[in-house]
Scaffold this motif. Structure first.
Motif, short mmCIF file in Angstrom:
data_model
loop_
_atom_site.label_atom_id
_atom_site.label_comp_id
_atom_site.label_asym_id
_atom_site.label_seq_id
_atom_site.Cartn_x
_atom_site.Cartn_y
_atom_site.Cartn_z
N ASP A 90 0.40 -1.18 0.28
CA ASP A 90 0.13 -0.28 0.14
C ASP A 90 0.96 1.42 -0.39
N PHE A 91 0.33 2.54 -0.42
CA PHE A 91 1.06 3.46 -0.96
C PHE A 91 0.42 5.12 0.75
N CYS A 106 4.19 -3.38 8.00
CA CYS A 106 5.41 -2.61 8.13
C CYS A 106 5.21 -1.86 7.06
N ILE A 107 5.78 -0.22 8.10
CA ILE A 107 6.13 1.03 6.67
C ILE A 107 7.56 1.80 6.73
N LEU A 147 0.94 -6.44 5.72
CA LEU A 147 1.15 -4.79 5.18
C LEU A 147 2.00 -4.43 4.99
N LEU A 148 2.79 -3.94 4.00
CA LEU A 148 3.72 -3.49 3.67
C LEU A 148 3.73 -2.32 3.35
N MET A 149 3.43 -1.00 3.77
CA MET A 149 3.43 0.12 3.09
C MET A 149 4.92 1.42 3.27
N SER A 150 4.58 1.92 1.69
CA SER A 150 5.35 3.24 1.77
C SER A 150 5.42 3.73 0.60
#
Length: 450
Positions: free
Chosen positions: A320-321, A347-348, A429-432
């Motif tokens: 996710d953005f 994880c951000i 959930l990987l966010m960046s």
């Protein structure tokens, strides 16, 4: 028309150059470096500069206009030559307006949800083979470029960014489009390098409302207290249309709209609010609620917006953005609510100028509390590039108010940690807004233990 692009390689700039080329304009451009996917796209249309760098000799009075990209500097030699010769210089949002003065302009604004709302509208219009132009901030499935400009379309759908228009035009982009129909999805402080206080940031949305053409419409999220406050205080001669979360239920991990039971491929309250905004916009374009529901059922989401990149019987992996505090919290809440019986590892990567500002870091307080395991990653090199003093694990834990939060500043260590975990009955959930230092997320998703 002869148009020259300074900094043609930018995300919006190269798409606008291609759109004008398709319209029959004669396009030239320059840049100090052009990266993928811009370089391949420009090359396909014969628009990639043969030689990189700036050259004042490219500018002459034979040009009808110059379009100036954001990553050029005010002392750019081509810009100075254009100013000296009196060639008209536009920012790209200014030029979008010049090309769409006679169209109905729909502008989607807000601190979050802009790309998803815009994408939903485009999907529905495309579903019914409507003719329309558009400007969107992400590459969408089924759309060749991010910008389309024609003589024939009577409507343009514009994702309205609040960031600055150009190095010499310090107005936010969405002030320049002069919307006929506008959306404000939410207000959460961002771009602190440009808007140093929250009050200054809010002022930009007040100004945006005042740019809506008299008799126009403003569709706004009434569940956002700051949006509601700004809208209610406005005396603009426009119709104000509030929206909120539509009636729905969740069964077996699938969200359905009520009362019809339309199944969706997207989920979470923030996406449902985005859907409500898109439905109101489409209603203003003569698409009924029933037609909208039929079309939106096949919408799979915008790229990098809760995008499913890996799946087993008991585990999903999403990228996710999300990067701002409000987006981070909303995205975590969405995944946890959709799968209440699964654990969530969130994880951000902190990557933006704002998120790497130590004072702003405090805005992330309690944003990850709904995750069963919170992880924050910052590439150590990012601090060096931005010339910022690195954060320690205690700095990050203190700002997020989570002593159990794990902090990494090395990609290999982060990857090893995730691969060592067991994701049975657990979502990741990987966010960046970056790319986790080039980590192959799809490969990672395949290799996780689940």
């Amino acid at each position: 028309m002869r148009i020259h692009f300074i900094a043609i390689g930018g995300s919006a700039m190269h798409n606008l150059a291609i759109a004008l080329h398709k319209k029959g304009f004669q396009i030239t451009g320059s840049d100090d470096a052009v990266f993928e996917p811009s370089s391949s796209r420009l090359a396909r249309f014969g628009l990639l500069p043969e030689v990189m760098g700036w050259d004042a000799d490219r500018i002459s009075t034979a040009l009808d206009a110059v379009i100036l990209g954001m990553h050029a500097f005010p002392d750019n030699p081509e810009l100075l030559k254009a100013q000296e010769l009196g060639v008209k210089v536009y920012s790209y949002p200014e030029y979008i307006y010049e090309q769409t003065k006679d169209k109905l302009r729909v502008v989607i604004g807000g601190s979050h949800g802009k790309t998803t709302i815009t994408s939903m509208i485009l999907h529905v219009l495309n579903f019914y083979n409507r003719d329309f132009d558009y400007l969107v901030g992400a590459q969408l499935a089924g759309f060749d470029t991010m910008v389309k400009l024609t003589n024939e379309a009577l409507v343009i759908i514009i994702e309205g960014d609040e960031y600055l228009a150009s190095p010499i035009d310090r107005r936010p982009k969405f002030h320049l489009y002069k919307a006929n129909v506008a959306v404000i999805s939410g207000i959460a402080w961002d771009h602190i390098n440009v808007f140093p206080t929250f009050e200054n940031y809010i002022e930009q949305f007040d100004t945006f409302i005042n740019t809506i053409q008299p008799g126009g419409k403003l569709i706004y999220c009434e569940l956002d207290a700051e949006v509601r406050k700004v809208v209610e205080a406005s005396a603009a001669s426009i119709e104000k249309i509030p929206y909120q979360i539509p009636a729905h239920d969740v069964q077996d991990g699938i969200t359905r709209l009520l009362p019809g039971g339309t199944p969706l491929n997207v989920f979470g309250n923030h996406n449902l609010m985005n859907l409500s905004a898109a439905k109101h916009v489409c209603a203003s374009l003569d698409i009924s609620e029933q037609q909208f529901d039929e079309a939106i059922a096949s919408f799979k989401g915008a790229a990098k917006r809760l995008e499913l990149i890996g799946q087993t019987a008991t585990s999903n992996v999403y990228k996710d953005f999300a990067h701002s505090p409000s987006k981070l919290e909303a995205t975590i809440t969405a995944v946890k609510s959709q799968f209440p019986d699964r654990k969530l590892v969130a994880c951000i990567e902190l990557h933006t100028f704002s998120s790497l500002n130590k004072a702003f870091l405090m805005q992330y307080e309690n944003t990850m509390t709904k995750a069963d395991q919170a992880i924050v990653y910052i590439d150590e090199i990012t601090f060096k590039h931005k010339k910022i003093t690195p954060f320690t694990e205690m700095d990050v834990q203190g700002a997020f108010k989570d002593d159990n939060l794990i902090f990494f500043n090395d990609r290999t260590a982060l990857e090893s940690h995730l691969l060592a975990m067991n994701f049975t009955n657990t979502n990741l959930l990987l966010m960046s807004s970056g790319n986790f230092s080039g980590l192959d997320l799809i490969k990672l998703a395949r290799e996780l233990k689940a």
